[in-house]
Motif scaffolding. Structure first.
Motif, PDB file in Angstrom:
ATOM      1  N   SER A   1      35.255  29.298  51.842  1.00 61.39           N
ATOM      2  CA  SER A   1      35.208  28.085  52.818  1.00 61.39           C
ATOM      3  C   SER A   1      34.134  27.217  52.517  1.00 61.39           C
ATOM      4  CB  SER A   1      35.186  28.493  54.173  1.00 61.39           C
ATOM      5  OG  SER A   1      33.894  29.203  54.590  1.00 61.39           O
ATOM      6  N   ARG A   2      33.125  27.452  51.903  1.00 59.00           N
ATOM      7  CA  ARG A   2      32.062  26.725  51.791  1.00 59.00           C
ATOM      8  C   ARG A   2      32.146  25.949  50.329  1.00 59.00           C
ATOM      9  NH1 ARG A   2      29.538  29.459  47.742  1.00 59.00           N
ATOM     10  NH2 ARG A   2      29.612  31.661  47.578  1.00 59.00           N
TER      11      ARG A   2
ATOM     12  N   GLN B   1      40.787  23.628  46.506  1.00 56.67           N
ATOM     13  CA  GLN B   1      41.851  23.952  47.421  1.00 56.67           C
ATOM     14  C   GLN B   1      42.712  24.980  47.414  1.00 56.67           C
ATOM     15  OE1 GLN B   1      44.132  20.138  47.083  1.00 56.67           O
ATOM     16  NE2 GLN B   1      42.685  18.870  46.976  1.00 56.67           N
ATOM     17  N   VAL B   2      43.324  25.598  48.333  1.00 57.79           N
ATOM     18  CA  VAL B   2      44.053  26.787  48.289  1.00 57.79           C
ATOM     19  C   VAL B   2      45.401  26.441  48.693  1.00 57.79           C
ATOM     20  CG1 VAL B   2      44.219  29.194  49.097  1.00 57.79           C
ATOM     21  CG2 VAL B   2      41.974  28.170  48.498  1.00 57.79           C
ATOM     22  N   TRP B   3      46.540  26.533  47.837  1.00 59.14           N
ATOM     23  CA  TRP B   3      47.977  26.308  48.108  1.00 59.14           C
ATOM     24  C   TRP B   3      48.691  27.712  48.117  1.00 59.14           C
ATOM     25  CZ3 TRP B   3      49.265  21.516  49.998  1.00 59.14           C
ATOM     26  CH2 TRP B   3      48.444  20.595  49.757  1.00 59.14           C
ATOM     27  N   ARG B   4      49.054  27.942  49.138  1.00 60.46           N
ATOM     28  CA  ARG B   4      50.120  29.381  49.299  1.00 60.46           C
ATOM     29  C   ARG B   4      51.401  29.110  48.857  1.00 60.46           C
ATOM     30  NH1 ARG B   4      52.376  34.246  49.053  1.00 60.46           N
ATOM     31  NH2 ARG B   4      52.212  35.399  51.155  1.00 60.46           N
TER      32      ARG B   4
ATOM     33  N   ARG C   1      49.354  24.540  52.703  1.00 59.35           N
ATOM     34  CA  ARG C   1      47.810  24.587  52.380  1.00 59.35           C
ATOM     35  C   ARG C   1      46.791  25.503  53.219  1.00 59.35           C
ATOM     36  NH1 ARG C   1      44.182  18.880  51.120  1.00 59.35           N
ATOM     37  NH2 ARG C   1      42.310  20.214  50.673  1.00 59.35           N
ATOM     38  N   TRP C   2      46.068  26.195  52.782  1.00 60.76           N
ATOM     39  CA  TRP C   2      45.257  26.898  53.398  1.00 60.76           C
ATOM     40  C   TRP C   2      43.870  26.352  53.631  1.00 60.76           C
ATOM     41  CZ3 TRP C   2      46.476  32.752  51.273  1.00 60.76           C
ATOM     42  CH2 TRP C   2      47.678  33.102  52.100  1.00 60.76           C
TER      43      TRP C   2
ATOM     44  N   SER D   1      33.860  30.569  42.420  1.00 56.21           N
ATOM     45  CA  SER D   1      32.787  29.826  42.702  1.00 56.21           C
ATOM     46  C   SER D   1      32.034  29.098  41.396  1.00 56.21           C
ATOM     47  CB  SER D   1      31.696  30.842  43.424  1.00 56.21           C
ATOM     48  OG  SER D   1      30.466  29.842  43.772  1.00 56.21           O
ATOM     49  N   LYS D   2      32.110  29.815  40.383  1.00 54.35           N
ATOM     50  CA  LYS D   2      31.794  29.697  39.091  1.00 54.35           C
ATOM     51  C   LYS D   2      32.761  28.326  38.504  1.00 54.35           C
ATOM     52  CE  LYS D   2      29.713  33.768  36.694  1.00 54.35           C
ATOM     53  NZ  LYS D   2      30.007  34.680  35.744  1.00 54.35           N
TER      54      LYS D   2
END
Length: 186
Positions: free
Chosen positions: A132-133, A138-141, A184-185, A102-103
């Motif tokens: 999610s907010r 972006q989160v890539w597994r 992509r998650w 978040s930071k």
């Protein structure tokens, strides 16, 4: 007495066909004593996936570099900084807590996270609601089988070729090649 980081050198030739980015990067990776070859090579792969942004985001006038990593949680694993010193891209690998992510979203234009361990699925189920907010994230597994194969490419002095095409990074050392296709998650 504290253990010192181990220094790795990598000459990385990138051919990002999707983004028309072709460049050679002479890289120095400081591997913290608690960092594994697997994590270090995921950092390198994340840099290769995003190197084209040096041109597309900063028009070639920026710095794409490894951060302090495990030595300093306030510093990204990889970052793209423009000529004014503004963080345009903040990249983390592994499974960090939600507060540092978040930071990071407050400090950079975009944040990319690359989880890779076997336990990443469980970690994601526990943290997904908190992340999610975050619009900039972006989160890539990276599949754990792939990250383990990447670890086998690690050497103190590396000559690596990276080709990005159709969302897949092919990273090789002339003998072995690993195909990395992140999922992509978020």
């Amino acid at each position: 007495m504290a253990l010192k980081s181990t220094i790795y050198k990598a000459n990385l030739q990138i051919a990002d066909i999707e983004n028309s980015y072709y460049a050679d990067h002479a890289l120095t990776l400081a591997r913290h004593p608690s960092e594994t070859d697997e994590r270090m090579m995921v950092r390198l792969a994340a840099l290769a996936f995003n190197a084209y942004k040096l041109q597309s985001v900063c028009n070639g006038d920026g710095t794409l570099a490894f951060g302090a990593g495990l030595s300093d949680v306030e510093d990204p694993d990889v970052s793209l900084t423009d000529f004014t010193g503004h963080k345009r891209l903040w990249i983390e690998v592994g499974q960090p807590e939600d507060k540092p992510i978040s930071k990071a979203c407050n400090k950079a234009d975009a944040v990319l996270l690359y989880p890779f361990a076997h336990s990443a699925d469980i970690w994601w189920k526990g943290i997904e609601g908190k992340l999610s907010r975050l619009d900039k994230l972006q989160v890539w597994r990276i599949p754990s089988v792939t990250s383990q194969a990447l670890a086998k490419l690690a050497q103190r002095n590396m000559q690596l070729q990276a080709t990005v095409q159709e969302g897949v990074l092919m990273l090789g050392d002339g003998v072995n090649t690993v195909d990395i296709e992140p999922i992509r998650w978020k």
